[in-house]
Design an enzyme around this catalytic site. Structure first.
Site, PDB file in Angstrom:
ATOM      1  N   GLY A 104       2.806   2.350   5.471  1.00 17.04           N
ATOM      2  CA  GLY A 104       3.320   1.367   6.180  1.00 17.04           C
ATOM      3  C   GLY A 104       4.296   2.208   7.068  1.00 17.04           C
ATOM      4  O   GLY A 104       4.170   1.786   7.416  1.00 17.04           O
ATOM      5  N   CYS A 148       1.816  -0.742  -9.140  1.00 16.67           N
ATOM      6  CA  CYS A 148       2.475  -0.449  -8.403  1.00 16.67           C
ATOM      7  C   CYS A 148       3.715   0.097  -8.918  1.00 16.67           C
ATOM      8  O   CYS A 148       5.532   0.230  -8.952  1.00 16.67           O
ATOM      9  CB  CYS A 148       3.143  -1.948  -7.869  1.00 16.67           C
ATOM     10  SG  CYS A 148       1.334  -2.199  -6.007  1.00 16.67           S
ATOM     11  N   GLU A 153       5.677  -3.020   0.884  1.00 19.00           N
ATOM     12  CA  GLU A 153       5.274  -2.546  -0.331  1.00 19.00           C
ATOM     13  C   GLU A 153       4.926  -1.313  -0.404  1.00 19.00           C
ATOM     14  O   GLU A 153       3.946  -1.846  -0.422  1.00 19.00           O
ATOM     15  CB  GLU A 153       5.412  -3.906  -1.725  1.00 19.00           C
ATOM     16  CG  GLU A 153       5.885  -3.063  -2.578  1.00 19.00           C
ATOM     17  CD  GLU A 153       4.476  -3.454  -4.100  1.00 19.00           C
ATOM     18  OE1 GLU A 153       4.689  -2.282  -5.068  1.00 19.00           O
ATOM     19  OE2 GLU A 153       4.770  -5.374  -4.207  1.00 19.00           O
ATOM     20  N   GLY A 175       1.116  -0.809   0.174  1.00 17.81           N
ATOM     21  CA  GLY A 175       0.222   0.209  -0.052  1.00 17.81           C
ATOM     22  C   GLY A 175       0.732   1.329   0.292  1.00 17.81           C
ATOM     23  O   GLY A 175       1.993   1.349  -0.376  1.00 17.81           O
ATOM     24  N   SER A 176       0.146   2.119   0.621  1.00 14.63           N
ATOM     25  CA  SER A 176       1.161   3.773   0.759  1.00 14.63           C
ATOM     26  C   SER A 176       2.597   3.839   1.668  1.00 14.63           C
ATOM     27  O   SER A 176       2.165   2.586   2.474  1.00 14.63           O
ATOM     28  CB  SER A 176       0.634   4.444   0.899  1.00 14.63           C
ATOM     29  OG  SER A 176      -0.369   4.553   2.652  1.00 14.63           O
TER      30      SER A 176
END
Length: 461
Positions: free
Chosen positions: A214, A265, A231, A209-210
């Site tokens: 994270g 991504c 990630e 995600g963002s």
């Protein structure tokens, strides 16, 4: 009372699904069931676990036509592409199943009359997967499959934009024979998610995600020593070298920039082109983008659907407007895409006369926009590619293998591509650096993330 989580379809803004998240007690009970079921699952022979996981993926694949339509309604991917995600799901599952026995086998260091020394791996316990909406099956499978095969229980929390994907995964794995407590799909709000992590409910947390998300995961896990796989984002570059195949570079990079409405991504978000090819590349890139068809993702003729949410589209609009205000030129006439409604439906854009003072060249866009810059050669391209807080993939277009390897060694990134982009090879580790995060999935290294080493030093009498 818990506030419902609502899935708004980008097609027309209607409510597609509404789910009530688990409260903390119910969430803790779900994790407790997973933990109680994990030991029996891990005790099954490896071949049995592999067979059940593959059976679950086969059940998921059988749903692909329904999944394609659901993905279009949930996050806007055109139906002509939606079912294609199942190809990658199967390829990744097959590869991770193929290497499981060798990767997870104990390594015998010594077996003599005096000692037996063995380095083994055992499952971590309960693995928590927080999956994103942009590739809701592929990204989840990256961790779910090796985690289950290795003997872990898995708790899945899917993004609110793709709630139905989590339910499909649970349905499929349970149909395939994975016990219901061993694989669970749960609906959680942020507060409950963070409280579970902070309480060390899980033995591994994988989040895609963002960067902000994270950081929230890391804060929640602080002091628990729970391992994390993160990630978090990208601003992936492409470099068209002086000796590139121009037509192949245009096709590969523009597809990498625009597929899935740029919501990838590892999508291409900035392109650097050698001076000698620059004008021709830009001309061909504009023609490539103008051939796209923006529209209803349920229409088989549509090649570019709406973005998953109005706010995501607005981020791209703001970046483009700001760049143009700073001197960039927008080469795509929005009137050529009349379906752009100022909301989730967004016309694609190609920008030139850009530089790294503009947000569109340094901040993640995650939409159908790409900036193209002219460079004098390898050194300038490398400097610009590295001028980013992210490092997921980099794409180099050249006929010279040695040059690609040399350039790749100087790029701060997780994966170096030559003459391709926006791709994931299950035999290679999917990983990143800098603000893209840490950890790695797939390849044999993916099993190391969901298992722990255990040493046996046995002295014989």
């Amino acid at each position: 009372m818990m506030k419902d989580i609502t899935l708004i379809s980008p097609i027309d803004g209607s409510v597609l699904a509404r789910r009530t998240p688990l409260d903390r007690d119910a969430a803790q009970a779900a994790v407790a069931r997973a933990r109680a079921a994990q030991a029996e699952w891990a005790a099954r022979p490896l071949d049995d676990r592999i067979a059940l996981v593959k059976s679950g993926v086969a059940a998921l694949t059988a749903m692909k036509d329904d999944i394609a339509t659901e993905l279009a309604r949930q996050m806007g991917r055109p139906v002509r592409f939606g079912a294609g995600e199942m190809g990658g799901v199967n390829a990744r599952t097959d590869y991770m199943a193929q290497i499981a026995a060798e990767t997870l086998a104990p390594k015998v260091i010594e077996d003599s009359a005096s000692f037996r020394r063995v380095l083994a791996r055992e499952p971590l316990g309960v693995v928590f997967v927080i999956a994103p909406w942009n590739y809701p099956y592929l990204t989840a499978i990256n961790t779910i499959v090796p985690a289950l095969i290795a003997g872990n229980a898995v708790v899945l929390k899917h993004a609110s934009q793709t709630l139905l994907a989590g339910e499909r995964l649970a349905q499929a794995f349970h149909e395939g024979g994975v016990p219901t407590d061993v694989f669970q799909n749960v609906v959680l709000d942020h507060a409950t998610t963070e409280s579970l992590i902070a309480a060390r409910a899980f033995d591994f947390v994988n989040f895609t995600g963002s960067v902000a998300g994270g950081r929230a995961i890391e804060r929640a896990a602080a002091g628990t020593f729970t391992p994390l796989g993160l990630e978090l984002g990208g601003k992936d570059p492409g470099y068209v070298r002086v000796d590139a195949d121009l037509d192949a570079a245009v096709e590969g990079l523009m597809d990498g920039a625009m597929f899935n409405s740029g919501q990838c991504c590892c999508g291409i978000e900035r392109i650097y082109v050698h001076d000698s090819l620059y004008d021709a590349f830009v001309e061909k890139a504009v023609a490539w983008v103008n051939a796209l068809t923006l529209g209803d993702p349920l229409d088989p003729a549509t090649t570019l659907g709406p973005m998953a949410h109005v706010r995501f589209a607005q981020t791209v609009r703001d970046q483009v407007a700001e760049a143009v205000g700073q001197g960039a030129r927008a080469l795509i006439d929005p009137t050529a895409f009349p379906q752009d409604d100022g909301g989730a439906y967004l016309a694609p854009q190609v920008l030139v006369d850009v530089d790294h003072s503009m947000r569109v060249m340094v901040e993640e866009s995650f939409g159908p926009v790409v900036g193209i810059m002219r460079v004098s050669g390898d050194d300038e391209a490398i400097r610009l590619m590295n001028d980013s807080p992210y490092g997921l993939t980099a794409s180099i277009w050249t006929r010279d293998d040695d040059a690609a390897a040399s350039i790749g060694a100087r790029i701060q990134t997780g994966t170096v591509f030559m003459n391709r982009a926006d791709y994931l090879d299950p035999a290679l580790c999917w990983t990143g650096c800098k603000d893209t995060g840490r950890g790695g999935s797939l390849s044999y290294l993916g099993y190391l993330s969901v298992t722990r080493p255990k040493s046996y030093h046995l002295k014989r009498a």
